[in-house]
Motif scaffolding. Structure first.
Motif, mmCIF file in Angstrom:
data_model
loop_
_atom_site.group_PDB
_atom_site.id
_atom_site.type_symbol
_atom_site.label_atom_id
_atom_site.label_comp_id
_atom_site.label_asym_id
_atom_site.label_seq_id
_atom_site.Cartn_x
_atom_site.Cartn_y
_atom_site.Cartn_z
ATOM 1 N N ASP A 1 -23.326 17.160 1.510
ATOM 2 C CA ASP A 1 -24.590 16.549 1.096
ATOM 3 C C ASP A 1 -24.819 15.293 1.930
ATOM 4 O O ASP A 1 -24.195 14.267 1.705
ATOM 5 C CB ASP A 1 -24.524 16.219 -0.399
ATOM 6 C CG ASP A 1 -25.811 15.595 -0.935
ATOM 7 O OD1 ASP A 1 -26.722 15.302 -0.135
ATOM 8 O OD2 ASP A 1 -25.893 15.374 -2.153
ATOM 9 N N THR B 1 -27.112 13.234 1.897
ATOM 10 C CA THR B 1 -27.699 12.108 1.168
ATOM 11 C C THR B 1 -26.665 11.361 0.336
ATOM 12 O O THR B 1 -26.971 10.314 -0.237
ATOM 13 C CB THR B 1 -28.822 12.575 0.224
ATOM 14 O OG1 THR B 1 -28.264 13.234 -0.921
ATOM 15 C CG2 THR B 1 -29.792 13.504 0.929
ATOM 16 N N ALA B 2 -25.449 11.892 0.239
ATOM 17 C CA ALA B 2 -24.439 11.314 -0.649
ATOM 18 C C ALA B 2 -23.859 10.025 -0.080
ATOM 19 O O ALA B 2 -23.593 9.921 1.123
ATOM 20 C CB ALA B 2 -23.322 12.319 -0.906
ATOM 21 N N ALA C 1 -30.482 7.171 -6.668
ATOM 22 C CA ALA C 1 -30.673 8.464 -7.319
ATOM 23 C C ALA C 1 -32.155 8.755 -7.536
ATOM 24 O O ALA C 1 -32.608 9.893 -7.390
ATOM 25 C CB ALA C 1 -29.928 8.485 -8.651
ATOM 26 N N GLY D 1 -33.724 10.333 -4.725
ATOM 27 C CA GLY D 1 -33.258 11.673 -4.393
ATOM 28 C C GLY D 1 -31.916 11.732 -3.708
ATOM 29 O O GLY D 1 -31.468 12.810 -3.297
ATOM 30 N N HIS D 2 -31.238 10.583 -3.592
ATOM 31 C CA HIS D 2 -29.923 10.563 -2.970
ATOM 32 C C HIS D 2 -28.833 10.807 -4.017
ATOM 33 O O HIS D 2 -29.008 10.503 -5.203
ATOM 34 C CB HIS D 2 -29.674 9.216 -2.288
ATOM 35 C CG HIS D 2 -30.589 8.949 -1.145
ATOM 36 N ND1 HIS D 2 -30.292 9.324 0.146
ATOM 37 C CD2 HIS D 2 -31.806 8.351 -1.088
ATOM 38 C CE1 HIS D 2 -31.275 8.963 0.952
ATOM 39 N NE2 HIS D 2 -32.212 8.371 0.225
ATOM 40 N N THR D 3 -27.708 11.327 -3.585
ATOM 41 C CA THR D 3 -26.544 11.488 -4.451
ATOM 42 C C THR D 3 -25.738 10.193 -4.407
ATOM 43 O O THR D 3 -25.198 9.829 -3.358
ATOM 44 C CB THR D 3 -25.671 12.673 -4.001
ATOM 45 O OG1 THR D 3 -26.444 13.873 -4.104
ATOM 46 C CG2 THR D 3 -24.428 12.802 -4.865
ATOM 47 N N LYS E 1 -28.888 12.052 -10.281
ATOM 48 C CA LYS E 1 -27.942 12.209 -9.176
ATOM 49 C C LYS E 1 -26.965 11.041 -9.085
ATOM 50 O O LYS E 1 -26.276 10.872 -8.090
ATOM 51 C CB LYS E 1 -28.698 12.385 -7.863
ATOM 52 C CG LYS E 1 -29.615 13.615 -7.860
ATOM 53 C CD LYS E 1 -30.163 13.935 -6.496
ATOM 54 C CE LYS E 1 -29.112 14.648 -5.648
ATOM 55 N NZ LYS E 1 -29.655 15.121 -4.354
ATOM 56 N N THR F 1 -23.547 9.311 -10.422
ATOM 57 C CA THR F 1 -22.259 9.459 -11.109
ATOM 58 C C THR F 1 -21.522 8.136 -11.016
ATOM 59 O O THR F 1 -21.399 7.561 -9.932
ATOM 60 C CB THR F 1 -21.409 10.571 -10.477
ATOM 61 O OG1 THR F 1 -22.129 11.808 -10.527
ATOM 62 C CG2 THR F 1 -20.081 10.731 -11.217
ATOM 63 N N ILE G 1 -20.907 15.329 -10.393
ATOM 64 C CA ILE G 1 -21.764 14.853 -9.312
ATOM 65 C C ILE G 1 -22.965 15.773 -9.125
ATOM 66 O O ILE G 1 -24.074 15.320 -8.821
ATOM 67 C CB ILE G 1 -20.948 14.732 -8.012
ATOM 68 C CG1 ILE G 1 -19.875 13.647 -8.162
ATOM 69 C CG2 ILE G 1 -21.856 14.408 -6.824
ATOM 70 C CD1 ILE G 1 -18.860 13.622 -7.033
ATOM 71 N N ARG G 2 -22.764 17.066 -9.346
ATOM 72 C CA ARG G 2 -23.839 18.036 -9.147
ATOM 73 C C ARG G 2 -24.683 18.260 -10.407
ATOM 74 O O ARG G 2 -25.698 18.959 -10.355
ATOM 75 C CB ARG G 2 -23.242 19.359 -8.677
ATOM 76 C CG ARG G 2 -22.689 19.263 -7.256
ATOM 77 C CD ARG G 2 -21.819 20.432 -6.880
ATOM 78 N NE ARG G 2 -21.408 20.339 -5.478
ATOM 79 C CZ ARG G 2 -20.293 20.872 -5.001
ATOM 80 N NH1 ARG G 2 -19.483 21.554 -5.800
ATOM 81 N NH2 ARG G 2 -19.985 20.735 -3.726
ATOM 82 N N PRO H 1 -27.450 17.595 -13.217
ATOM 83 C CA PRO H 1 -28.754 16.929 -13.116
ATOM 84 C C PRO H 1 -28.939 15.748 -14.063
ATOM 85 O O PRO H 1 -30.069 15.308 -14.274
ATOM 86 C CB PRO H 1 -29.741 18.055 -13.444
ATOM 87 C CG PRO H 1 -28.982 18.969 -14.345
ATOM 88 C CD PRO H 1 -27.568 18.931 -13.841
#
Length: 330
Positions: free
Chosen positions: A14, A16-17, A63, A66-68, A105, A107, A155-156, A158
């Motif tokens: 990912d 974006t993480a 988050a 839209g980023h992790t 997104k 955690t 982490i995945r 929603p």
């Protein structure tokens, strides 16, 4: 290593993480981010100021874009300055916007529970502070395999997740963890040992004391044999790892207690106001006519975590055996 590998899988898959927190670029206090900065760059794995409120707020913003966001609070004891951000922003963001925006997104990882020398500010269990917060999930693994699979699932997921890692397991728990990317289901308790006579429910590090207690009940040493009636030593104990504290697996736990008629709940947090109280209240309602004895709760004492004699504070195997005997004798 399992926690580190889970984060590495996410960073690799990912783009974006990001992983961030206090000292994570150096590998973290418990080495659970070791080498990630050099492998994935300082733009994606970086230190933050010593501000839990700030780093969690930053994660909510990431988050929402839209980023992790994988945020580490160095010790769960320090999560309280971020409580407003977690409960009033992260947990509510989806609801307040009518589903248009979300902080799902995000955690938040944090080491929790006693480690043998942490005293007041490095030993607390904080899961009970979040069980009344709709919009969050709270997860506590018991072992390296569980840690990797549950962290990847968290982490995945929603929804924003508080992922609490029993710090004593960093150094004392060893397993052959699959190197592949895999997940374990959230809100799904695991029956570790099947039994028909009593349900023993816990999560995180105290599960090992529960297993030891079940063995002591079956084969008590001479020093405690007089306190364990021979008629109870053949009792079949069903041990359950709750794994997800919010929202918890009511179906599996209730089904077990309906079968056994007895339940002992064990957690390291203080008994008063602990997650065990909510579980007990549900079981009293859902399984009332099947109960053969009052539900027992074993936890930390209603005092601050002590400087010394930590073993007397934590729910050890002897206290759990005592509760098993009380329930089975009722």
């Amino acid at each position: 290593q399992a926690v580190r590998d889970a984060q590495s899988h996410i960073l690799a898959s990912d783009e974006t993480a990001c992983v961030f927190g206090e000292d994570v670029a150096f590998g973290g206090v418990f080495r659970s981010t070791m080498g990630l900065e050099s492998e994935y760059s300082r733009e994606r794995v970086f230190n933050t100021p010593l501000s839990e409120q700030g780093l969690v707020g930053f994660g909510i913003g990431m988050a929402a874009m839209g980023h992790t966001a994988i945020a580490e609070v160095q010790f769960a004891d320090y999560i309280l300055p971020a409580y407003d951000q977690i409960c009033n922003e992260a947990a509510k963001y989806n609801y307040r916007s009518g589903g248009q925006h979300t902080a799902g997104k995000l955690t938040i990882r944090a080491p929790c529970m006693g480690v043998g020398h942490g005293a007041l500010y490095h030993s607390q269990s904080v899961e009970q502070l979040f069980v009344a917060v709709p919009g969050l999930k709270v997860v506590i693994p018991r072992s390296p395999i569980q840690a990797k699979g549950l962290l990847l699932a968290s982490i995945r997921d929603p929804n924003p997740v508080i992922f609490l890692e029993p710090k004593i397991l960093y150094r004392s728990s060893v397993e052959h963890v699959p190197i592949d990317d895999f997940t374990l289901p959230l809100s799904s308790a695991e029956v570790l040992t099947s039994g028909d006579d009593i349900t023993l429910l816990s999560w995180g590090a105290p599960l090992y004391s529960c297993v030891e207690a079940a063995n002591l009940l079956r084969n008590p040493p001479a020093s405690i044999a007089k306190h364990v009636p021979e008629s109870l030593r053949g009792a079949n104990v069903e041990i359950i790892d709750l794994r997800t504290i919010l929202p918890w697996d009511r179906e599996t736990v209730t089904k077990s207690v309906m079968k056994t008629g007895r339940c002992v709940i064990v957690h390291e947090a203080p008994v008063t106001g602990g997650a065990g109280a909510e579980i007990s209240a549900h079981l009293q309602s859902a399984a009332f006519l099947r109960l053969e004895a009052p539900i027992e709760r074993i936890g930390g004492w209603d005092t601050p975590f002590p400087h010394v004699h930590e073993t007397f504070y934590k729910p050890g195997s002897l206290r759990i055996v005592d509760a098993l005997v009380r329930s089975l004798s009722y």
